[in-house]
Design an enzyme around this catalytic site. Structure first.
Site, PDB file in Angstrom:
ATOM      1  N   SER A  91      36.215  47.290  48.273  1.00 33.18           N
ATOM      2  CA  SER A  91      35.401  46.183  48.753  1.00 33.18           C
ATOM      3  C   SER A  91      34.123  46.710  49.430  1.00 33.18           C
ATOM      4  O   SER A  91      33.318  47.347  48.769  1.00 33.18           O
ATOM      5  CB  SER A  91      36.247  45.322  49.690  1.00 33.18           C
ATOM      6  OG  SER A  91      35.655  44.084  49.878  1.00 33.18           O
TER       7      SER A  91
ATOM      8  N   ASP B 166      38.549  37.968  41.040  1.00 35.09           N
ATOM      9  CA  ASP B 166      38.384  38.377  42.437  1.00 35.09           C
ATOM     10  C   ASP B 166      37.537  37.346  43.174  1.00 35.09           C
ATOM     11  O   ASP B 166      36.391  37.109  42.812  1.00 35.09           O
ATOM     12  CB  ASP B 166      37.710  39.753  42.484  1.00 35.09           C
ATOM     13  CG  ASP B 166      37.696  40.370  43.873  1.00 35.09           C
ATOM     14  OD1 ASP B 166      37.622  39.625  44.861  1.00 35.09           O
ATOM     15  OD2 ASP B 166      37.745  41.606  43.958  1.00 35.09           O
TER      16      ASP B 166
ATOM     17  N   HIS C 242      41.983  40.036  44.950  1.00 34.62           N
ATOM     18  CA  HIS C 242      40.982  40.990  45.420  1.00 34.62           C
ATOM     19  C   HIS C 242      41.576  42.392  45.405  1.00 34.62           C
ATOM     20  O   HIS C 242      42.678  42.617  45.883  1.00 34.62           O
ATOM     21  CB  HIS C 242      40.574  40.598  46.849  1.00 34.62           C
ATOM     22  CG  HIS C 242      39.505  41.445  47.438  1.00 34.62           C
ATOM     23  ND1 HIS C 242      38.318  41.697  46.806  1.00 34.62           N
ATOM     24  CD2 HIS C 242      39.438  42.096  48.630  1.00 34.62           C
ATOM     25  CE1 HIS C 242      37.559  42.459  47.580  1.00 34.62           C
ATOM     26  NE2 HIS C 242      38.226  42.724  48.679  1.00 34.62           N
TER      27      HIS C 242
END
Length: 496
Positions: free
Chosen positions: A211, A437, A465
């Site tokens: 991320s 996602d 995610h």
């Protein structure tokens, strides 16, 4: 980036703020090539349980004035299980910004494929200003007033309350942490990482970033392409997206994930929020009721679920399909007049403890993302974006632009513009993206892989995610092969 919620276990999602996932301040342009770094200090490791060694690492607050104030960075290392086959160190970043790389590494080692445990020292660190580093960003004691603001104002008074709340939060951050705020951007973090790489004895960097951690990895490659060995960037952020469009991308992606959840619930009579096969209308009714009046959240009755908490409460379980069952139960409870289930999710998202205290991760998130991405300063931009999203993402996405207001009102300008990265001269860099996602939309991974001169895209089809270590054998094997042997997947590889 997410407000990414990072926990110590990779089976739970890090905290990429779903909404918002992101120096010596050098102006609003991109950072020029950094000055040569001084030699890093030696690292003194001590055993600290579970097969790990711990240490602290000192880095200059201002790398261009290295004799001044310093940050103390916590480190943790689990040495390679097969020293004779050791390749080097594998640095990990869990996302956030605001998550603890130390805690993440401790949890990660449980699930890491054995070849990686055998051949790498697993190294986690808490970036400057974050988690266990000292000093760290601190803004307010009580986030409740900011979290509780209605993100979709119905009149001028509510709109003004949103702006005033964002201004008050930004001013509090400047009052408490103003000396640090110009020095916590990712441009400084990558310089810390390069000192750490050298101190660990690695000629080149091997890195696994999730991320927001993909932004860290991409910026490292852009700054030091010749010092890259292998980078895995899982659930990527697109460096070319400005703050307002960053929020728009997440808004549309979260809306799509919510619609998948509701459709899944409608097709399953056992879903707690089945609502006679029409959970969509039931969701709209719950949302409207909370807009009209906050929902009591027993036990105790001292707290309530308002529109702001509702957004965070729904967002948290949308990160991970395995939490959809819990979301259905929390929504069913809300439909019956009890907001406690969604409030518990909201508390988890913003790191509120049972005693009413908060950790600093939410403040850290704003401190970093607000200087990493250029956000338009005019509140009218976000008000207009809310209006746009009312038509294309009305159930959830229209609530997200308001979460960008603190970044829009931030007292420190960004250190970069939204220019592409290329990392020219770097070896192949693996970018991993999931088609469903919600926090880092798949299009961002596609874009980053295309920008990088040596980018290779690996696609996972499905919701949620982050892709690595999420029970996807195809993804896990490809990432492992790349990190160990620098073998990249064939172009167009998709894992289903």
């Amino acid at each position: 980036m997410d407000l990414v919620m990072v926990t110590s276990s990779p089976r739970r999602l890090c905290r990429v703020s779903p909404f918002l996932v992101f120096a010596l301040f050098l102006g609003c342009g991109d950072d020029p090539d950094p000055a040569p770094a001084p030699s890093p200090p030696a690292i003194s490791w001590e055993e600290c349980g579970g097969g790990f060694e711990c240490a602290t690492f000192s880095v200059p607050v201002n790398h261009d004035a290295p004799d001044g104030r310093t940050f103390s960075i916590p480190l943790v290392r689990r040495p390679a299980a097969v020293p004779s086959a050791r390749i080097g160190s594998l640095l990990v970043n869990p996302g956030g910004p605001g998550g603890s790389g130390v805690g993440w590494a401790r949890g990660l080692q449980i699930f890491l494929p054995q070849p990686l445990k055998d051949r790498f020292d697993l190294v986690g660190f808490d970036p400057r200003g974050q988690a266990g580093s000292t000093p760290r960003i601190d803004c307010v004691d009580d986030l409740g007033p900011l979290i509780g603001l209605d993100p979709t104002p119905d009149d001028a008074a509510e709109q003004q309350a949103l702006v005033a709340g964002a201004d008050a939060f930004a001013a509090a951050c400047e009052a408490r942490s103003g000396e640090l705020l110009p020095f916590v951007g990712t441009n400084h973090i990558v310089r810390d990482m390069d000192l750490l790489r050298e101190a660990l004895g690695d000629e080149k960097l091997t890195f696994l970033g999730f991320s927001y951690g993909t932004f860290v990895g991409a910026m490292y490659a852009e700054t030091y392409p010749e010092r890259v060995r292998a980078l895995v960037l899982d659930a990527a952020i697109d460096p070319t997206v400005p703050g307002d469009r960053y929020i728009e991308g997440q808004a549309v992606a979260f809306e799509a994930e919510l619609e998948k959840f509701l459709a899944d619930c409608a097709a399953d009579a056992k879903c707690a929020f089945h609502s006679g096969g029409d959970p969509q209308s039931a969701y709209d009714a719950v949302k409207a009721a909370i807009e009209a009046s906050p929902l009591p959240a027993p036990p105790g009755g001292e707290r309530a679920l308002g529109p702001g908490e509702f957004v965070y409460g729904v967002a948290r379980p949308l990160y991970d399909e395995s939490q959809w069952k819990g979301l259905a139960e929390a929504l069913a409870l809300a439909a019956a007049g009890d907001g406690s289930g969604l409030l518990a999710y909201a508390d988890d998202y913003v790191a509120r403890s049972e005693d009413g205290s908060y950790d600093d991760s939410f403040e850290v998130y704003y401190g970093v993302i607000s200087v990493d991405l250029p956000f338009p300063a005019d509140p009218a931009v976000y008000q207009a974006l809310t209006g746009e999203l009312q038509s294309k993402a009305p159930r959830f996405g229209a609530s997200l632009p308001a979460t960008a207001l603190p970044s829009a009102r931030w007292p420190v300008p960004p250190w970069r513009s939204n220019t592409p990265v290329s990392a020219a001269g770097a070896p192949p860099i693996l970018v991993v993206g999931g088609t469903g996602d919600p926090a880092t939309p798949y299009a961002w991974s596609v874009s980053l892989a295309e920008q990088l001169s040596s980018g290779v895209l690996l696609t996972r089809e499905g919701p949620g995610h982050i892709s690595f270590l999420r029970d996807h054998t195809c993804i896990d094997q490809a990432v492992t092969d790349y990190l160990v042997d620098r073998k990249v997947p064939a172009k167009g590889t998709t894992c289903k």
